[in-house]
Design an enzyme around this catalytic site. Structure first.
Site, PDB file in Angstrom:
ATOM      1  N   TYR A  52       0.833  -1.204   0.000  1.00  0.00           N
ATOM      2  CA  TYR A  52       0.000   0.000   0.000  1.00  0.00           C
ATOM      3  C   TYR A  52       0.867   1.253   0.000  1.00  0.00           C
ATOM      4  O   TYR A  52       2.097   1.182   0.043  1.00  0.00           O
ATOM      5  CB  TYR A  52      -0.935  -0.007   1.207  1.00  0.00           C
ATOM      6  CG  TYR A  52      -0.278   0.204   2.554  1.00  0.00           C
ATOM      7  CD1 TYR A  52      -0.524   1.351   3.292  1.00  0.00           C
ATOM      8  CD2 TYR A  52       0.562  -0.764   3.102  1.00  0.00           C
ATOM      9  CE1 TYR A  52       0.053   1.550   4.532  1.00  0.00           C
ATOM     10  CE2 TYR A  52       1.144  -0.577   4.350  1.00  0.00           C
ATOM     11  CZ  TYR A  52       0.887   0.578   5.054  1.00  0.00           C
ATOM     12  OH  TYR A  52       1.475   0.759   6.286  1.00  0.00           O
ATOM     13  N   ASP A 105       2.077   4.406   1.972  1.00  0.00           N
ATOM     14  CA  ASP A 105       2.207   4.951   3.317  1.00  0.00           C
ATOM     15  C   ASP A 105       2.892   6.304   3.204  1.00  0.00           C
ATOM     16  O   ASP A 105       4.108   6.387   2.982  1.00  0.00           O
ATOM     17  CB  ASP A 105       3.017   4.007   4.196  1.00  0.00           C
ATOM     18  CG  ASP A 105       3.050   4.456   5.652  1.00  0.00           C
ATOM     19  OD1 ASP A 105       2.282   5.370   5.999  1.00  0.00           O
ATOM     20  OD2 ASP A 105       3.840   3.902   6.434  1.00  0.00           O
ATOM     21  N   GLU A 124       4.774   0.799   0.592  1.00  0.00           N
ATOM     22  CA  GLU A 124       5.147  -0.025   1.750  1.00  0.00           C
ATOM     23  C   GLU A 124       4.678  -1.459   1.561  1.00  0.00           C
ATOM     24  O   GLU A 124       3.533  -1.713   1.166  1.00  0.00           O
ATOM     25  CB  GLU A 124       4.575   0.531   3.049  1.00  0.00           C
ATOM     26  CG  GLU A 124       4.885  -0.354   4.255  1.00  0.00           C
ATOM     27  CD  GLU A 124       4.603   0.300   5.586  1.00  0.00           C
ATOM     28  OE1 GLU A 124       4.132  -0.397   6.502  1.00  0.00           O
ATOM     29  OE2 GLU A 124       4.864   1.516   5.731  1.00  0.00           O
ATOM     30  N   SER A 169       4.139  -4.747   3.835  1.00  0.00           N
ATOM     31  CA  SER A 169       4.063  -5.329   5.174  1.00  0.00           C
ATOM     32  C   SER A 169       3.898  -6.826   5.008  1.00  0.00           C
ATOM     33  O   SER A 169       2.870  -7.298   4.508  1.00  0.00           O
ATOM     34  CB  SER A 169       2.882  -4.747   5.952  1.00  0.00           C
ATOM     35  OG  SER A 169       3.057  -3.358   6.169  1.00  0.00           O
ATOM     36  N   ASN A 186       8.089  -6.545  13.745  1.00  0.00           N
ATOM     37  CA  ASN A 186       7.003  -6.775  14.695  1.00  0.00           C
ATOM     38  C   ASN A 186       7.127  -8.171  15.286  1.00  0.00           C
ATOM     39  O   ASN A 186       7.328  -9.142  14.555  1.00  0.00           O
ATOM     40  CB  ASN A 186       5.646  -6.638  13.995  1.00  0.00           C
ATOM     41  CG  ASN A 186       5.440  -5.251  13.421  1.00  0.00           C
ATOM     42  OD1 ASN A 186       5.262  -4.296  14.156  1.00  0.00           O
ATOM     43  ND2 ASN A 186       5.476  -5.126  12.097  1.00  0.00           N
TER      44      ASN A 186
END
Length: 503
Positions: free
Chosen positions: A89, A91, A96, A98, A165
């Site tokens: 998407y 950003d 970006e 993810s 993350n």
């Protein structure tokens, strides 16, 4: 517990043929072009579970009281759920990627590399459209060919992230976790640093340093990700069952081209979190001034700088990382591989940092630059900055990193086939499998998506499927159903029979 993890990479983007073109527009072109290659892959992002301003220290700077609904056709908000379960998407002013949730450090490295392939595919599609004077955006001219870089600085004072993350237990004391991680995050840059020409936020001082991101951190802990960044980020947005889990949103790392550096980045961090949750004590490694030391470590290419600890001792980054390594325990084969490689790299760095130039980004880049410096080129010469940038070009035909790989001067861990498979196939052992396969099979009926839910169109209206458990909706659990059904009506009915929740 299984330590699920993933990455968020903001890529640098440029259009050399039209340098004044907004990166927001070019990033939108890239995402929409990729979506056009995969029928029905584009959808709204579901913000219902998003809480980016909720802080692990117990407060919430809520940005809005209602869930935003964003026009998916608006420039700057393009969004794709890829067939491998990732999110691609726009950003701010960057494309970006993810990555999907994975269960181990090796898969984290492979699926991160798959993002480069996805971005390259988007760039190739843009190039083809431009040659035929076509545009994927209504009311916009064709997008000129793109240059995409996996780096973290624009050379003008701005830095963009390569975030990691890690899922961890909500029962883990956040203050204890923070204090145990800070010395590790300050020192691990000698392994995971991507290398950078220039010292200071704007590169105002000539020189070379280990980390792209080190000069952009000003606090020990902070909720901010773009200003006043903290070494430990306090965002409390688990993207999972909030009663049981938190997500360690780690913003202090560099974007890596090296597979070894990336594998160790995820693997070392995972092992340290494991040790903390198992009761390991790292309190004796607390630093007197972590914010200053993260810069000191990055600026010292000899790795001889001695960091001052709270108890008065002075240790090098190598010595501190060795102590962390001594206190972690391998739980499986991937962990064991991490521990062994971690030790090998520390030994090589202690002998001669450049002896790791076949393994690590910063030493590979420094080796290339050193060759020019020995021939009399000044460190502030534009040629040196070009090396810095070209190393991170993700196009294999133009990238200095890929040139090193091709010449056998940079080691890899994963094959091209593994990475290509990861770009289209979701990991089988997390909920990403369901997200990816449903997006691939029924993309035109995916109204909106998020990490925790899919909003599907059926003949009976829209149905929101909650997928809160990261270890749920796996290939083993729902694979036969997803591959067998012919439409979303049958999918929802089948999930109901299996007793899987839907909103």
């Amino acid at each position: 517990m299984t330590r699920y993890m993933g990455t968020e990479t903001e890529y640098g983007i440029a259009t050399p043929d039209a340098p004044g073109l907004s990166p927001i527009i070019t990033s939108t072109h890239a995402v929409v072009a990729y979506a056009a290659m995969h029928t029905g892959a584009r959808s709204r992002w579901d913000y219902a579970e998003e809480s980016p301003l909720k802080d692990s220290r117990g407060f919430d700077l809520r940005r809005y009281r209602t869930v935003p609904v964003v026009d998916s056709d608006a420039v700057g908000v393009a969004n794709v759920v890829t067939t491998n379960g990732a999110r691609f998407y726009v950003d701010h002013a960057h494309p970006e990627y993810s990555s999907p949730e994975v269960s181990n450090a090796y898969d984290a490295m492979v699926y991160d590399a798959a993002g480069d392939l996805i971005l390259n595919q988007a760039a190739a599609e843009i190039r083809g459209l431009y040659e035929h004077n076509l545009s994927v955006l209504k009311h916009h001219d064709p997008c000129p060919p793109l240059k995409i870089y996996k780096n973290n600085v624009d050379g003008k004072g701005a830095s963009y992230g390569a975030h990691e993350n890690y899922q961890y237990s909500r029962q883990t004391d956040f203050d204890l976790l923070t204090q145990a991680l800070i010395p590790f995050f300050v020192t691990r840059n000698i392994i995971i640093g991507a290398g950078r020409v220039g010292i200071g936020a704007e590169g105002e001082q000539p020189g070379f340093q280990i980390s792209q991101r080190a000069d952009y951190f000003f606090q020990e802990v902070s909720l901010e990700t773009t200003l006043n960044r903290g070494i430990v980020n306090t965002r409390d947005e688990p993207h999972a069952d909030a009663d049981h889990f938190r997500r360690l949103h780690t913003i202090v790392g560099d974007a890596n081209m090296s597979q070894t550096a990336n594998f160790l980045k995820f693997g070392m961090t995972k092992l340290v979190i494991d040790a903390i949750e198992a009761g390991g004590d790292f309190s004796d490694l607390r630093l007197r001034n972590p914010v200053a030391e993260i810069k000191n470590v990055s600026h010292d290419l000899t790795l001889s700088h001695r960091l001052e600890l709270v108890d008065g001792r002075e240790l090098t980054a190598l010595e501190i990382l060795a102590l962390y390594r001594e206190r972690v325990s391998a739980l499986d084969d991937v962990d064991q591989r991490v521990v062994e490689l971690w030790g090998q790299v520390l030994e090589l760095l202690a002998t001669d940092p450049l002896s790791t130039s076949h393994l690590l980004d910063w030493t590979a880049k420094w080796s290339l630059i050193s060759g020019y410096l020995k021939r009399g080129v000044d460190i502030s010469d534009a040629k040196i900055r070009l090396i810095d940038l070209q190393y991170t070009d993700i196009d294999p035909a133009r990238s200095l990193y890929h040139a090193l790989v091709g010449k056998g001067r940079m080691s890899t861990l994963a094959s091209a086939d593994e990475i290509a498979a990861a770009a289209i196939t979701p990991p089988a052992d997390s909920r990403a499998w369901f997200r990816g396969r449903v997006s691939a099979r029924f993309g035109e009926d995916v109204i909106a998506a998020s990490w925790q839910a899919l909003l599907l169109k059926t003949t009976q209206g829209s149905v929101r499927l909650a997928i809160n458990d990261v270890d749920g909706f796996t290939k083993a659990q729902v694979g036969e159903l997803v591959e067998r059904v012919e439409n979303t009506d049958e999918l929802v009915a089948g999930l109901a029979k299996l007793g899987l929740c839907s909103d």
